[in-house]
Design a protein around this motif. Sequence first.
Motif, PDB file in Angstrom:
ATOM      1  N   MET A  10       0.867  -1.192   0.000  1.00 38.46           N
ATOM      2  CA  MET A  10       0.000   0.000   0.000  1.00 38.46           C
ATOM      3  C   MET A  10       0.897   1.234   0.000  1.00 38.46           C
ATOM      4  SD  MET A  10      -2.622  -1.068   3.103  1.00 38.46           S
ATOM      5  CE  MET A  10      -1.667  -2.314   3.977  1.00 38.46           C
ATOM      6  N   ASP A  33      -8.860  -3.526  -6.870  1.00 34.31           N
ATOM      7  CA  ASP A  33      -9.808  -2.967  -5.883  1.00 34.31           C
ATOM      8  C   ASP A  33     -11.024  -2.362  -6.583  1.00 34.31           C
ATOM      9  OD1 ASP A  33      -8.288  -3.684  -3.737  1.00 34.31           O
ATOM     10  OD2 ASP A  33      -7.674  -1.652  -3.186  1.00 34.31           O
ATOM     11  N   ILE A  44     -14.426  -0.939  -0.516  1.00 34.79           N
ATOM     12  CA  ILE A  44     -13.498  -1.904   0.104  1.00 34.79           C
ATOM     13  C   ILE A  44     -13.710  -1.914   1.621  1.00 34.79           C
ATOM     14  CG2 ILE A  44     -11.046  -2.488   0.453  1.00 34.79           C
ATOM     15  CD1 ILE A  44     -12.024  -2.815  -2.494  1.00 34.79           C
ATOM     16  N   THR A  76      -2.696  -4.124  -8.711  1.00 35.44           N
ATOM     17  CA  THR A  76      -3.306  -5.072  -7.770  1.00 35.44           C
ATOM     18  C   THR A  76      -3.270  -4.518  -6.347  1.00 35.44           C
ATOM     19  OG1 THR A  76      -1.187  -6.178  -7.383  1.00 35.44           O
ATOM     20  CG2 THR A  76      -2.545  -7.025  -9.188  1.00 35.44           C
ATOM     21  N   GLY A  77      -4.115  -5.055  -5.483  1.00 33.36           N
ATOM     22  CA  GLY A  77      -4.108  -4.649  -4.079  1.00 33.36           C
ATOM     23  C   GLY A  77      -2.850  -5.188  -3.392  1.00 33.36           C
ATOM     24  N   GLY A  79      -2.258  -6.775  -0.850  1.00 35.30           N
ATOM     25  CA  GLY A  79      -2.267  -8.075  -0.172  1.00 35.30           C
ATOM     26  C   GLY A  79      -2.470  -9.248  -1.104  1.00 35.30           C
TER      27      GLY A  79
HETATM   28  C1  S3P Z   1      -4.676  -4.114   0.993  1.00 32.83           C
HETATM   29  C2  S3P Z   1      -4.350  -3.128   0.092  1.00 32.83           C
HETATM   30  C3  S3P Z   1      -5.368  -2.259  -0.548  1.00 32.83           C
HETATM   31  C4  S3P Z   1      -6.720  -2.976  -0.614  1.00 32.83           C
HETATM   32  C5  S3P Z   1      -7.107  -3.467   0.738  1.00 32.83           C
HETATM   33  C6  S3P Z   1      -6.084  -4.444   1.332  1.00 32.83           C
HETATM   34  C7  S3P Z   1      -3.576  -4.906   1.603  1.00 32.83           C
HETATM   35  O1  S3P Z   1      -4.932  -1.906  -1.868  1.00 32.83           O
HETATM   36  O2  S3P Z   1      -6.677  -4.040  -1.526  1.00 32.83           O
HETATM   37  O3  S3P Z   1      -7.286  -2.357   1.583  1.00 32.83           O
HETATM   38  O4  S3P Z   1      -3.844  -5.977   2.177  1.00 32.83           O
HETATM   39  O5  S3P Z   1      -2.415  -4.465   1.511  1.00 32.83           O
HETATM   40  P1  S3P Z   1      -3.710  -0.884  -2.160  1.00 32.83           P
HETATM   41  O6  S3P Z   1      -2.436  -1.665  -2.134  1.00 32.83           O
HETATM   42  O7  S3P Z   1      -4.019  -0.360  -3.518  1.00 32.83           O
HETATM   43  O8  S3P Z   1      -3.765   0.164  -1.108  1.00 32.83           O
END
Ligand code: S3P
Length: 166
Positions: A10, A33, A44, A76-77, A79
């Motif tokens: 993130m 997301d 989210i 991608t997110g 996680g």
């Molecule tokens: C997450 C990152 C977020 C989003 C969610 C979980 C994570 O996306 O998918 O809040 O687990 O690191 P970004 O990396 O775009 O912030």
Amino acid sequence: MRAIYLIGFMGSGKTTVSQELGRRLNVAVYDSDEEIVKRTGKSINEIFAADGEEKFRLLESEVLRSMPSNDAVIATGGGIIGSEENRRYLKEKVNVVYLHADLENILERLKDDNSRPLLRKDKMKTAESLYMNRLPLYREAAGIEIDTSEKTIQQIVDGIIQRMKK
Ligand code: S3P
């Protein structure tokens, strides 16, 4: 062109880089997301609060597999690499780019951000521990690593274009 997947923590700049990269390559840009929000009609934060992280991860894995394999940039997110199946899926793709940023930079960028459900409590400590746990997983999944420290968006995008496989 084979799809480019951007992975990273993130605050590592995936969204901004994806937009500029898509513009330069003249291909569609997707964001996992955003796709989840479109498909569920929920934010989210709402998904995390109402359905839980596990449900979110299922949706995220589903969305990843539904993305186009060609002519696309996919942000991608952070996680997404938590699941072994997702890491395996990504490892088979040729253009998986890990946007690396130092922990210090990440913490600075996330300091005033209240949009991430995982960082609701003990933001700095949680971010640091997630970062340490995930660092090897990003590296495991990505074929290309770009160090984003002290680089402009243009320099990061140039670096990706140089190293991507067409
Ligand atoms: C997450 C990152 C977020 C989003 C969610 C979980 C994570 O996306 O998918 O809040 O687990 O690191 P970004 O990396 O775009 O912030």
